[in-house]
Design a protein around this motif. Structure first.
Motif, PDB file in Angstrom:
ATOM      1  N   ARG A 130       0.844  -1.207   0.000  1.00 37.41           N
ATOM      2  CA  ARG A 130       0.000   0.000   0.000  1.00 37.41           C
ATOM      3  C   ARG A 130       0.879   1.256   0.000  1.00 37.41           C
ATOM      4  N   ILE A 131       1.953   1.225   0.810  1.00 38.79           N
ATOM      5  CA  ILE A 131       2.878   2.378   0.852  1.00 38.79           C
ATOM      6  C   ILE A 131       3.566   2.544  -0.512  1.00 38.79           C
ATOM      7  N   PHE A 132       3.945   1.397  -1.118  1.00 38.82           N
ATOM      8  CA  PHE A 132       4.614   1.434  -2.423  1.00 38.82           C
ATOM      9  C   PHE A 132       3.723   2.121  -3.464  1.00 38.82           C
ATOM     10  N   PHE A 133       2.436   1.721  -3.484  1.00 37.54           N
ATOM     11  CA  PHE A 133       1.525   2.294  -4.478  1.00 37.54           C
ATOM     12  C   PHE A 133       0.959   3.662  -4.058  1.00 37.54           C
ATOM     13  N   SER A 134       1.437   4.175  -2.919  1.00 41.71           N
ATOM     14  CA  SER A 134       1.049   5.533  -2.533  1.00 41.71           C
ATOM     15  C   SER A 134       2.204   6.517  -2.679  1.00 41.71           C
ATOM     16  N   THR A 135       3.431   5.968  -2.792  1.00 46.67           N
ATOM     17  CA  THR A 135       4.591   6.866  -2.846  1.00 46.67           C
ATOM     18  C   THR A 135       5.461   6.646  -4.095  1.00 46.67           C
ATOM     19  N   VAL A 136       6.023   5.429  -4.222  1.00 44.95           N
ATOM     20  CA  VAL A 136       6.938   5.164  -5.345  1.00 44.95           C
ATOM     21  C   VAL A 136       6.175   5.235  -6.676  1.00 44.95           C
ATOM     22  N   ILE A 137       5.090   4.464  -6.771  1.00 46.86           N
ATOM     23  CA  ILE A 137       4.177   4.583  -7.917  1.00 46.86           C
ATOM     24  C   ILE A 137       2.828   4.992  -7.313  1.00 46.86           C
ATOM     25  N   PRO A 138       2.544   6.288  -7.234  1.00 46.40           N
ATOM     26  CA  PRO A 138       1.390   6.742  -6.431  1.00 46.40           C
ATOM     27  C   PRO A 138       0.030   6.523  -7.098  1.00 46.40           C
ATOM     28  N   LEU A 139      -0.281   5.249  -7.393  1.00 48.48           N
ATOM     29  CA  LEU A 139      -1.563   4.929  -8.028  1.00 48.48           C
ATOM     30  C   LEU A 139      -2.737   5.421  -7.181  1.00 48.48           C
ATOM     31  N   ALA A 140      -2.554   5.354  -5.847  1.00 44.62           N
ATOM     32  CA  ALA A 140      -3.642   5.735  -4.941  1.00 44.62           C
ATOM     33  C   ALA A 140      -4.057   7.190  -5.137  1.00 44.62           C
ATOM     34  N   PHE A 141      -3.083   8.043  -5.517  1.00 43.40           N
ATOM     35  CA  PHE A 141      -3.380   9.476  -5.634  1.00 43.40           C
ATOM     36  C   PHE A 141      -3.881   9.862  -7.032  1.00 43.40           C
ATOM     37  N   ILE A 142      -4.020   8.872  -7.908  1.00 41.18           N
ATOM     38  CA  ILE A 142      -4.493   9.190  -9.257  1.00 41.18           C
ATOM     39  C   ILE A 142      -6.018   9.221  -9.309  1.00 41.18           C
ATOM     40  N   ALA A 143      -6.668   8.212  -8.752  1.00 45.76           N
ATOM     41  CA  ALA A 143      -8.135   8.192  -8.817  1.00 45.76           C
ATOM     42  C   ALA A 143      -8.796   7.874  -7.475  1.00 45.76           C
ATOM     43  N   THR A 144      -8.186   6.984  -6.677  1.00 43.34           N
ATOM     44  CA  THR A 144      -8.826   6.570  -5.423  1.00 43.34           C
ATOM     45  C   THR A 144      -8.955   7.740  -4.438  1.00 43.34           C
ATOM     46  N   MET A 145      -7.858   8.486  -4.232  1.00 47.64           N
ATOM     47  CA  MET A 145      -7.894   9.595  -3.264  1.00 47.64           C
ATOM     48  C   MET A 145      -8.846  10.721  -3.703  1.00 47.64           C
ATOM     49  N   PRO A 146      -8.783  11.160  -4.986  1.00 48.33           N
ATOM     50  CA  PRO A 146      -9.760  12.178  -5.401  1.00 48.33           C
ATOM     51  C   PRO A 146     -11.201  11.719  -5.172  1.00 48.33           C
ATOM     52  N   ALA A 147     -11.477  10.432  -5.475  1.00 47.39           N
ATOM     53  CA  ALA A 147     -12.840   9.909  -5.271  1.00 47.39           C
ATOM     54  C   ALA A 147     -13.209   9.927  -3.787  1.00 47.39           C
ATOM     55  N   LYS A 148     -12.212   9.612  -2.934  1.00 41.87           N
ATOM     56  CA  LYS A 148     -12.460   9.633  -1.479  1.00 41.87           C
ATOM     57  C   LYS A 148     -12.859  11.027  -1.016  1.00 41.87           C
ATOM     58  N   ILE A 149     -12.148  12.041  -1.538  1.00 39.98           N
ATOM     59  CA  ILE A 149     -12.424  13.428  -1.166  1.00 39.98           C
ATOM     60  C   ILE A 149     -13.831  13.823  -1.611  1.00 39.98           C
ATOM     61  N   LEU A 150     -14.206  13.379  -2.805  1.00 37.00           N
ATOM     62  CA  LEU A 150     -15.542  13.726  -3.316  1.00 37.00           C
ATOM     63  C   LEU A 150     -16.639  13.057  -2.479  1.00 37.00           C
ATOM     64  N   ILE A 151     -16.356  11.853  -1.999  1.00 32.68           N
ATOM     65  CA  ILE A 151     -17.371  11.115  -1.230  1.00 32.68           C
ATOM     66  C   ILE A 151     -17.421  11.570   0.227  1.00 32.68           C
ATOM     67  N   HIS A 152     -16.244  11.639   0.865  1.00 32.88           N
ATOM     68  CA  HIS A 152     -16.204  11.887   2.320  1.00 32.88           C
ATOM     69  C   HIS A 152     -15.841  13.318   2.703  1.00 32.88           C
TER      70      HIS A 152
END
Lengths: 261, 265
Positions: free
Chosen positions: B206-228
């Motif tokens: 999870r840390i790898f895909f949030s920092t080295v290859i930040p997949l989490a910040f491409i679509a998951t995090m923006p969607a989280k902000i829109l929802i919560h």
């Protein structure tokens, strides 16, 4: 036949030259596979079940479709054929005793042979964690279904590439067929968990032979008795696509004007 | 960079967009088929999500509508990248064909020129489809204007991250001439961000895909902000990652540029 054996060996050598390319494509497959394994693990760990697939059979499905996409996938043939027509390279085949289809096919086949050992690493790792007991008859049918897959896939994308004879730009057709093949071959998602409409549509199309049929043969979803029906259907598709490609070539070559050759 | 320079760069970009559109429209049939192929590709992920959610009701806490939001956010970003820079195809192409010779002598930033070298107008369909999908699930989320504003900010950061990640990979074209596999690698990795990254139950992954290859910040995090709603730490990390990736990829590109040897002369 000797000249095509030479082309086949050149196909292998060509892949060796671009070994970094092969390695990066292999690495792309591994990353996608790891992600998908996590996706299915998270669903099955929370008690979910996708269709009548167990976790092991779903993971094996994607390991095998990945194997087919990486080693015997020929979607790039449409781009390759288009480029050769657009660049005027076809003129060479009109002057030399080489068959255009044969040359491309054996070059591509050479590339496939080079890629197989790469992906075997993944297959063997999977078999270590999820050991299967194989029936030799099933393995024989699997090999036959892969040969059918290669021929159908090649003839589809070769025919799509030949559309360059008729269109000024066939970039869109190439892209469209690539995506349609992704959906209806079962590479993206097993066909039997798709909504009914797509499943029926997929049954009428030849794309299922690219991935779904070979994988279903080895995971037992297609019984050895039913395999004969699929094999006959596959052969009919091969004959039809071969004749289509011959018609496209013969008529195309009449329209052909060499620009860069 | 002063305002005048920004205006000049904007004009150059507009001119390139116009050129790309004219190129596409010169083969109208091809353009129509391309638009249809983009629609088919866009529908693949929707069919996938629909098929999966016909058997389950959530993936790692993400409901069907929420999963659609992630897929739609990725569609918007992917569409923008293709529609504005054609996945930075100008980087590899100009190096392989030796066309970079002409670009580096122009009185405009080389990175900017290779980035806007080609634009694929048909990919605006992805952006529009993404926006339509988001608007259909508005009633299923805790929608507010504030959430939407921060969502747009995070999408902007996603664009920067995706752009920088592709630029970083494409810069290897200075050393690897056949760059087809680099395209494939970038596409395979970035395409994974259309699924919720919360599926990674191992912390290190999870840390790898949030920092080295930040997949989490491409679509998951923006969607989280829109929802919560906005979370300051997420917004801060998103801005920081966008900045670090942009500066890092630019430095690497300039380093690669020093190693450029023309293919044509």
């Amino acid at each position: 036949m000797k000249k095509y054996w030479t082309i086949f060996k050149l196909g292998i050598q060509n892949s060796v030259v671009y070994r970094m390319d092969t390695f990066l494509m292999f690495f792309s497959q591994i990353i996608s596979l790891i992600f998908l394994i996590y996706l299915w693990l998270s669903i099955y760990n929370q008690g979910g079940v996708i269709g009548d697939y167990s976790l092991a059979s779903l993971i094996s499905y994607y390991v095998l479709t990945g194997f087919l996409a990486f080693t015997v996938g020929t979607q790039f043939v449409s781009w390759m054929t288009s480029d050769m027509i657009m660049n005027g390279e076809v003129s060479n085949y009109l002057l030399k005793p080489f068959n255009f289809l044969g040359d491309i096919f054996f070059t591509v086949l050479g590339g496939m042979v080079y890629k197989i050992p790469f992906y075997l690493i993944i297959v063997l790792t999977f078999l270590y964690f999820f050991p299967f007991s194989f029936d030799f008859r099933v393995i024989f049918y699997f090999v036959i279904s892969i040969i059918i897959s290669i021929l159908i896939s090649f003839l589809i994308f070769y025919s799509v590439g030949l559309s360059s004879f008729y269109l000024e730009s066939n970039f869109g057709i190439n892209a469209l067929f690539s995506w349609i093949a992704q959906l209806f071959s079962g590479m993206f998602i097993p066909l039997d968990i798709l909504p009914e409409f797509f499943l029926k549509l997929a049954d009428f199309l030849p794309f299922k032979f690219l991935a779904f049929v070979p994988v279903s043969v080895i995971n037992g979803r297609i019984s050895p008795e039913d395999f004969y029906i699929y094999a006959i259907e596959g052969l009919i598709w091969i004959i039809m696509l071969f004749y289509l490609s011959q018609i496209l070539w013969k008529r195309g070559i009449i329209k052909y004007e060499s620009y860069g050759g | 960079m002063n305002l005048m320079a920004v205006k000049t760069y904007f004009k150059i970009w507009l001119l390139q967009v116009k050129n790309s559109l004219m190129q596409r429209m010169s083969y109208r049939f091809n353009f129509v088929v391309l638009c249809f192929s983009v629609l088919v590709q866009t529908s693949l992920i929707l069919i996938f999500v629909k098929a999966i959610f016909s058997f389950i009701d959530n993936i790692s806490g993400w409901s069907y509508e929420h999963a659609l939001l992630i897929a739609a956010s990725f569609m918007i970003i992917e569409g923008l990248i293709w529609a504005t820079s054609a996945y930075l195809s100008g980087v590899g192409d100009s190096i392989r064909r030796g066309a970079l010779d002409q670009l580096i002598t122009k009185p405009v930033d080389t990175q900017f020129l290779v980035s806007i070298w080609r634009a694929d107008p048909e990919d605006w369909i992805r952006v529009v489809t993404g926006i339509i999908i988001i608007s259909t699930v508005f009633d299923k989320i805790n929608f507010s204007i504030l959430n939407l504003l921060f969502y747009v900010l995070l999408l902007f950061n996603s664009y920067i991250i995706v752009y920088s990640f592709i630029l970083f990979l494409k810069t290897f074209s200075f050393w690897i001439i056949n760059n087809y596999s680099l395209n494939m690698l970038a596409d395979h990795i970035l395409r994974l961000s259309q699924y919720p990254t919360d599926i990674f139950f191992h912390k290190i992954i999870r840390i790898f895909f949030s920092t080295v290859i930040p997949l989490a910040f491409i679509a998951t995090m923006p969607a989280k902000i829109l929802i919560h709603g906005p979370k300051l730490d997420l917004i801060f990390y998103s801005c920081l990652l966008a900045f670090v990736f942009f500066v890092g990829s630019r430095k690497f590109f300039l380093y690669g540029l020093k190693h450029y040897s023309s293919a044509s002369s």
